[in-house]
Design an enzyme around this catalytic site. Structure first.
Site, short mmCIF file in Angstrom:
data_model
loop_
_atom_site.label_atom_id
_atom_site.label_comp_id
_atom_site.label_asym_id
_atom_site.label_seq_id
_atom_site.Cartn_x
_atom_site.Cartn_y
_atom_site.Cartn_z
N CYS A 73 -16.88 62.44 -5.98
CA CYS A 73 -16.81 62.16 -7.42
C CYS A 73 -17.20 63.36 -8.28
CB CYS A 73 -17.66 60.95 -7.77
SG CYS A 73 -17.25 59.49 -6.81
N HIS A 130 -19.02 61.30 -15.32
CA HIS A 130 -18.32 60.59 -14.25
C HIS A 130 -18.36 59.10 -14.57
CE1 HIS A 130 -16.87 59.11 -10.57
NE2 HIS A 130 -18.03 58.69 -10.11
N ASN A 134 -13.88 53.18 -11.19
CA ASN A 134 -14.30 54.50 -10.72
C ASN A 134 -13.14 55.14 -9.96
OD1 ASN A 134 -15.44 56.69 -9.45
ND2 ASN A 134 -17.24 55.59 -8.68
N1 ACO Z 1 -19.53 39.93 -6.60
C1 ACO Z 1 -20.52 39.04 -6.56
N2 ACO Z 1 -21.71 39.30 -5.97
C2 ACO Z 1 -21.87 40.52 -5.40
C3 ACO Z 1 -20.85 41.50 -5.43
C4 ACO Z 1 -19.64 41.17 -6.06
N3 ACO Z 1 -18.61 42.03 -6.15
N4 ACO Z 1 -21.30 42.59 -4.79
C5 ACO Z 1 -22.56 42.34 -4.40
N5 ACO Z 1 -22.89 41.08 -4.77
C6 ACO Z 1 -24.17 40.37 -4.55
C7 ACO Z 1 -24.93 40.91 -3.38
O1 ACO Z 1 -24.49 40.31 -2.19
C8 ACO Z 1 -26.34 40.50 -3.73
O2 ACO Z 1 -26.49 39.15 -3.43
P1 ACO Z 1 -27.88 38.64 -2.76
O3 ACO Z 1 -28.93 38.94 -3.80
O4 ACO Z 1 -27.61 37.19 -2.57
O5 ACO Z 1 -28.02 39.42 -1.51
C9 ACO Z 1 -26.38 40.62 -5.25
O6 ACO Z 1 -25.00 40.62 -5.69
C10 ACO Z 1 -27.03 41.88 -5.75
O7 ACO Z 1 -26.53 42.98 -5.00
P2 ACO Z 1 -26.99 44.44 -5.30
O8 ACO Z 1 -26.27 45.41 -4.43
O9 ACO Z 1 -28.48 44.47 -5.29
O10 ACO Z 1 -26.47 44.58 -6.77
P3 ACO Z 1 -26.91 45.60 -7.86
O11 ACO Z 1 -27.49 44.87 -8.99
O12 ACO Z 1 -27.65 46.77 -7.31
O13 ACO Z 1 -25.49 46.14 -8.33
C11 ACO Z 1 -24.08 48.05 -8.04
C12 ACO Z 1 -24.63 46.79 -7.41
C13 ACO Z 1 -23.22 47.66 -9.24
C14 ACO Z 1 -23.19 48.79 -7.04
C15 ACO Z 1 -25.28 48.90 -8.49
O14 ACO Z 1 -26.15 49.14 -7.42
C16 ACO Z 1 -24.88 50.19 -9.07
O15 ACO Z 1 -24.50 50.25 -10.21
N6 ACO Z 1 -24.98 51.30 -8.30
C17 ACO Z 1 -24.54 52.58 -8.74
C18 ACO Z 1 -23.61 53.10 -7.82
C19 ACO Z 1 -22.22 53.20 -8.30
O16 ACO Z 1 -21.84 52.85 -9.39
N7 ACO Z 1 -21.44 53.73 -7.41
C20 ACO Z 1 -20.08 53.97 -7.63
C21 ACO Z 1 -19.63 54.97 -6.64
S1 ACO Z 1 -20.69 56.27 -6.48
C22 ACO Z 1 -20.32 57.38 -7.52
O17 ACO Z 1 -19.23 57.38 -8.03
C23 ACO Z 1 -21.32 58.36 -7.79
#
Ligand code: ACO
Length: 325
Positions: free
Chosen positions: A119, A252, A282
């Site tokens: 990215c 990004h 993304n």
């Molecule tokens: N739909 C519904 N529920 C979901 C989904 C989905 N698509 N995906 C995960 N969940 C659930 C999980 O199973 C979990 O359930 P549980 O609590 O029963 O186990 C719950 O949602 C929370 O999961 P987390 O992974 O803790 O969710 P979080 O609040 O951290 O959000 C996310 C996830 C959006 C990916 C967040 O961590 C984030 O914004 N990370 C940044 C990374 C990013 O944006 N990366 C993109 C690529 S990297 C880059 O480009 C640099």
């Protein structure tokens, strides 16, 4: 006399197929995978993404974006003497996607190669082209970020497959006596590779290792905001500018929460931040030039303004470019 690389045109390309969160959720439900527009939107800001047709290659999207960028710059393809494509989803292991783009533009001869920094790829490629131009080794460079990430997603993994889309963005850079790109900064920390990767490779005719994108979302979130904040200040210092003098930030486009967190840390009002993750999701290396092109075409970006472009992603890699338009 100092030489600078000036951004003189931009372009972008998206696949025809646009898939909303509701459509994606309905499609995933048929495989027993539960997600919702509400979950995706509140966690990431993403509302929709564009997905490439089966026959559409990264170089097709890249060449379309490049043609649009050349047109907006008023430059002929034959004037280009350097092509750099940033991608982690190349058409082939080799030759490079940049060589495929060169052929699709109907030109030959100029140096053409790919940069792989996930990215951060576009910002790495832009910095490389800037160095070529400043050293007098190129006069007119085509820099492209292009991806078909939909092909490396595990569509059974809801924690990643809802986050990405396909697309391409391009810029034309030209040697100029006036800036131009004023400062650049690239960094990497390879020991963080486990938090975001696609480990698989082809060996003896077989795929060895996991061929899908894997991510520790929370670790990526925390790392991204801490490194980008610091690097934004470093690149401003190199350019002898205060952060307050930035007119636009084009970050990004991974997640609206990462973007607003960063803007808050830099005391930059959100009105000065270009956000397209809601429209494109993304698109990895394509995200920064795609967002830039949207703001360029809708008239937000104006000659003389200072723009901070920032990428962050797998590696772990991160990079910043401070340019005057
Ligand atoms: N739909 C519904 N529920 C979901 C989904 C989905 N698509 N995906 C995960 N969940 C659930 C999980 O199973 C979990 O359930 P549980 O609590 O029963 O186990 C719950 O949602 C929370 O999961 P987390 O992974 O803790 O969710 P979080 O609040 O951290 O959000 C996310 C996830 C959006 C990916 C967040 O961590 C984030 O914004 N990370 C940044 C990374 C990013 O944006 N990366 C993109 C690529 S990297 C880059 O480009 C640099």
């Amino acid at each position: 006399m100092s030489l600078y690389a000036k951004i003189i045109g931009s372009g972008s390309a998206l696949p025809e197929k646009c898939v909303s969160n509701d459509e994606l959720a309905a499609q995933l439900a048929t495989q027993g995978i539960e997600t919702s527009d509400e979950w995706i939107r509140t966690r990431t800001g993403i509302k929709q993404r564009y997905l490439a047709a089966p026959e559409q290659e990264t170089s097709d999207l890249a060449a379309s974006a490049a043609k649009q960028a050349l047109q907006s710059a008023g430059v002929q393809a034959s004037d280009v003497d350097l092509i750099i494509v940033a991608t982690s989803t190349p058409d082939h292991i080799f030759p490079s996607t940049a060589c495929m783009v060169q052929a699709k533009l109907g030109i030959s001869g100029c140096a053409s190669f790919d940069v792989q920094a996930v990215c951060s790829g576009f910002v790495y490629a832009l910095t490389t082209a800037d160095s070529f131009i400043r050293a007098g080794n190129a006069n007119c460079a085509l820099v492209i970020g292009a991806e078909v990430f939909s092909r490396i997603l595990d569509w059974q993994d809801r924690s990643t497959c809802v986050l990405f889309g396909d697309g391409a963005g391009a810029m034309v850079l030209k040697a100029d006596k006036q800036p131009g790109i004023k400062a650049t900064q690239l960094n990497a920390n390879g020991s963080l590779y486990p938090i975001l990767n696609t480990e698989g490779r082809v060996e003896h005719g077989h795929i060895v290792g996991d061929p899908f994108l894997r991510m520790d979302g929370q670790a990526v979130f925390k790392t991204a905001v801490s490194v980008l904040d610091q690097q934004a200040r470093e690149v401003c210092q190199k350019a002898q500018l205060d952060v307050e003098q930035i007119d636009w930030m084009v970050p990004h486009q991974a997640n609206e929460r990462i973007i607003s967190f960063l803007a808050r840390k830099l005391h930059l009002p959100l009105e000065q931040v270009v956000i397209t993750v809601n429209q494109h999701a993304n698109t990895s290396a394509a995200s920064v030039p795609l967002a830039f092109d949207v703001a360029q075409r809708d008239g937000r970006l104006k000659t003389g303004q200072h723009v901070l472009l920032q990428g962050v992603g797998g590696g772990f890699t991160w990079g910043s470019v401070l340019a005057q338009l």
